[in-house]
Design a protein around this motif. Structure first.
Motif, PDB file in Angstrom:
ATOM      1  N   VAL A 110     -12.225  13.194  -5.589  1.00  0.00           N
ATOM      2  CA  VAL A 110     -13.181  12.144  -5.237  1.00  0.00           C
ATOM      3  C   VAL A 110     -14.149  12.662  -4.168  1.00  0.00           C
ATOM      4  O   VAL A 110     -15.357  12.429  -4.237  1.00  0.00           O
ATOM      5  CB  VAL A 110     -12.439  10.877  -4.751  1.00  0.00           C
ATOM      6  N   HIS A 166       0.858  -1.194   0.000  1.00  0.00           N
ATOM      7  CA  HIS A 166       0.000   0.000   0.000  1.00  0.00           C
ATOM      8  C   HIS A 166       0.884   1.229   0.000  1.00  0.00           C
ATOM      9  O   HIS A 166       1.764   1.341   0.844  1.00  0.00           O
ATOM     10  CB  HIS A 166      -0.869   0.044   1.266  1.00  0.00           C
ATOM     11  N   ASN A 207     -16.097  13.023   5.499  1.00  0.00           N
ATOM     12  CA  ASN A 207     -15.255  14.096   6.013  1.00  0.00           C
ATOM     13  C   ASN A 207     -14.068  14.372   5.110  1.00  0.00           C
ATOM     14  O   ASN A 207     -13.739  15.517   4.827  1.00  0.00           O
ATOM     15  CB  ASN A 207     -14.721  13.733   7.406  1.00  0.00           C
ATOM     16  N   SER A 208     -13.382  13.313   4.722  1.00  0.00           N
ATOM     17  CA  SER A 208     -12.211  13.490   3.864  1.00  0.00           C
ATOM     18  C   SER A 208     -11.913  12.190   3.127  1.00  0.00           C
ATOM     19  O   SER A 208     -12.358  11.120   3.526  1.00  0.00           O
ATOM     20  CB  SER A 208     -10.994  13.920   4.678  1.00  0.00           C
ATOM     21  N   VAL A 209     -11.161  12.333   2.066  1.00  0.00           N
ATOM     22  CA  VAL A 209     -10.803  11.191   1.225  1.00  0.00           C
ATOM     23  C   VAL A 209      -9.314  11.288   0.905  1.00  0.00           C
ATOM     24  O   VAL A 209      -8.813  12.360   0.588  1.00  0.00           O
ATOM     25  CB  VAL A 209     -11.606  11.199  -0.105  1.00  0.00           C
ATOM     26  N   ARG A 210      -8.625  10.166   1.025  1.00  0.00           N
ATOM     27  CA  ARG A 210      -7.225  10.089   0.582  1.00  0.00           C
ATOM     28  C   ARG A 210      -7.137   8.929  -0.404  1.00  0.00           C
ATOM     29  O   ARG A 210      -7.704   7.864  -0.160  1.00  0.00           O
ATOM     30  CB  ARG A 210      -6.263   9.799   1.744  1.00  0.00           C
ATOM     31  N   GLN A 211      -6.454   9.150  -1.501  1.00  0.00           N
ATOM     32  CA  GLN A 211      -6.319   8.071  -2.468  1.00  0.00           C
ATOM     33  C   GLN A 211      -4.875   7.649  -2.618  1.00  0.00           C
ATOM     34  O   GLN A 211      -3.972   8.488  -2.651  1.00  0.00           O
ATOM     35  CB  GLN A 211      -6.892   8.500  -3.828  1.00  0.00           C
ATOM     36  N   GLY A 212      -4.657   6.364  -2.687  1.00  0.00           N
ATOM     37  CA  GLY A 212      -3.305   5.837  -2.864  1.00  0.00           C
ATOM     38  C   GLY A 212      -3.300   4.685  -3.848  1.00  0.00           C
ATOM     39  O   GLY A 212      -4.279   4.461  -4.560  1.00  0.00           O
ATOM     40  N   LYS A 213      -2.174   3.979  -3.874  1.00  0.00           N
ATOM     41  CA  LYS A 213      -2.018   2.859  -4.796  1.00  0.00           C
ATOM     42  C   LYS A 213      -1.907   1.572  -4.003  1.00  0.00           C
ATOM     43  O   LYS A 213      -1.405   1.556  -2.877  1.00  0.00           O
ATOM     44  CB  LYS A 213      -0.708   2.988  -5.585  1.00  0.00           C
ATOM     45  N   VAL A 214      -2.350   0.497  -4.609  1.00  0.00           N
ATOM     46  CA  VAL A 214      -2.087  -0.825  -4.048  1.00  0.00           C
ATOM     47  C   VAL A 214      -1.441  -1.658  -5.153  1.00  0.00           C
ATOM     48  O   VAL A 214      -1.897  -1.641  -6.303  1.00  0.00           O
ATOM     49  CB  VAL A 214      -3.371  -1.457  -3.463  1.00  0.00           C
ATOM     50  N   ILE A 215      -0.348  -2.312  -4.808  1.00  0.00           N
ATOM     51  CA  ILE A 215       0.405  -3.090  -5.790  1.00  0.00           C
ATOM     52  C   ILE A 215       0.492  -4.519  -5.279  1.00  0.00           C
ATOM     53  O   ILE A 215       1.026  -4.758  -4.191  1.00  0.00           O
ATOM     54  CB  ILE A 215       1.812  -2.494  -6.000  1.00  0.00           C
ATOM     55  N   ALA A 232     -16.688  14.905  -5.776  1.00  0.00           N
ATOM     56  CA  ALA A 232     -17.616  14.126  -6.601  1.00  0.00           C
ATOM     57  C   ALA A 232     -18.619  13.385  -5.712  1.00  0.00           C
ATOM     58  O   ALA A 232     -19.810  13.324  -6.035  1.00  0.00           O
ATOM     59  CB  ALA A 232     -16.832  13.146  -7.467  1.00  0.00           C
ATOM     60  N   LEU A 233     -18.144  12.840  -4.586  1.00  0.00           N
ATOM     61  CA  LEU A 233     -19.058  12.130  -3.677  1.00  0.00           C
ATOM     62  C   LEU A 233     -20.096  13.096  -3.110  1.00  0.00           C
ATOM     63  O   LEU A 233     -21.279  12.775  -3.018  1.00  0.00           O
ATOM     64  CB  LEU A 233     -18.278  11.456  -2.540  1.00  0.00           C
ATOM     65  N   MET A 286       0.635   5.318   0.171  1.00  0.00           N
ATOM     66  CA  MET A 286      -0.237   6.475   0.428  1.00  0.00           C
ATOM     67  C   MET A 286       0.620   7.732   0.524  1.00  0.00           C
ATOM     68  O   MET A 286       1.771   7.663   0.961  1.00  0.00           O
ATOM     69  CB  MET A 286      -0.988   6.320   1.758  1.00  0.00           C
TER      70      MET A 286
END
Lengths: 76, 76
Positions: free
Chosen positions: A21, A6, A34-42, A24-25, A8
């Motif tokens: 995001v 993961h 409240n808040s959004v954080r986006q990351g990657k999963v490999i 948009a939500l 982030m």
């Protein structure tokens, strides 16, 4: 052997993708976010003889930009 | 309440990002990697009264393209 990494953005680093995001939500009517954080999963499929420290090296050298990103490795 | 959403391409859907990471890892000398799949992780910070089915709706409507992507929600 499988490893899931993961990646982030570190706390305090601006996350425009997460912000987009979030907006948009809200526009879709989801008002309880409240808040959004986006990351990657490999997901890595590895030979069984792979050293776990190798996966750490992969993160340091390629998968994460450690200046602004943190990473977490789960083996399964 | 926090929810973590994992969005991955479904099995059989071509993953060029994962392929690129795989090639880059091989070029860096990591020869024990069989395959790589890359997806997204979205961390939602939610009000406690949020209905868990709402998070499912968020995935269906915005976070995942369910034609080609699958998603998994973890609450914590």
């Amino acid at each position: 052997m499988k490893a899931t990494v993961h990646v982030m953005l570190k706390t305090g680093v601006l996350d425009p993708q997460g912000e987009a995001v979030h907006h948009a939500l809200r526009n879709l009517g989801f008002k309880t976010v409240n808040s959004v954080r986006q990351g990657k999963v490999i997901e890595l499929d590895l030979l069984d003889e792979t050293d776990e420290t190798d996966v750490n090296d992969m993160c340091e050298k390629l998968l994460a930009n450690t200046v602004i990103e943190s990473y977490k490795i789960d083996f399964s």
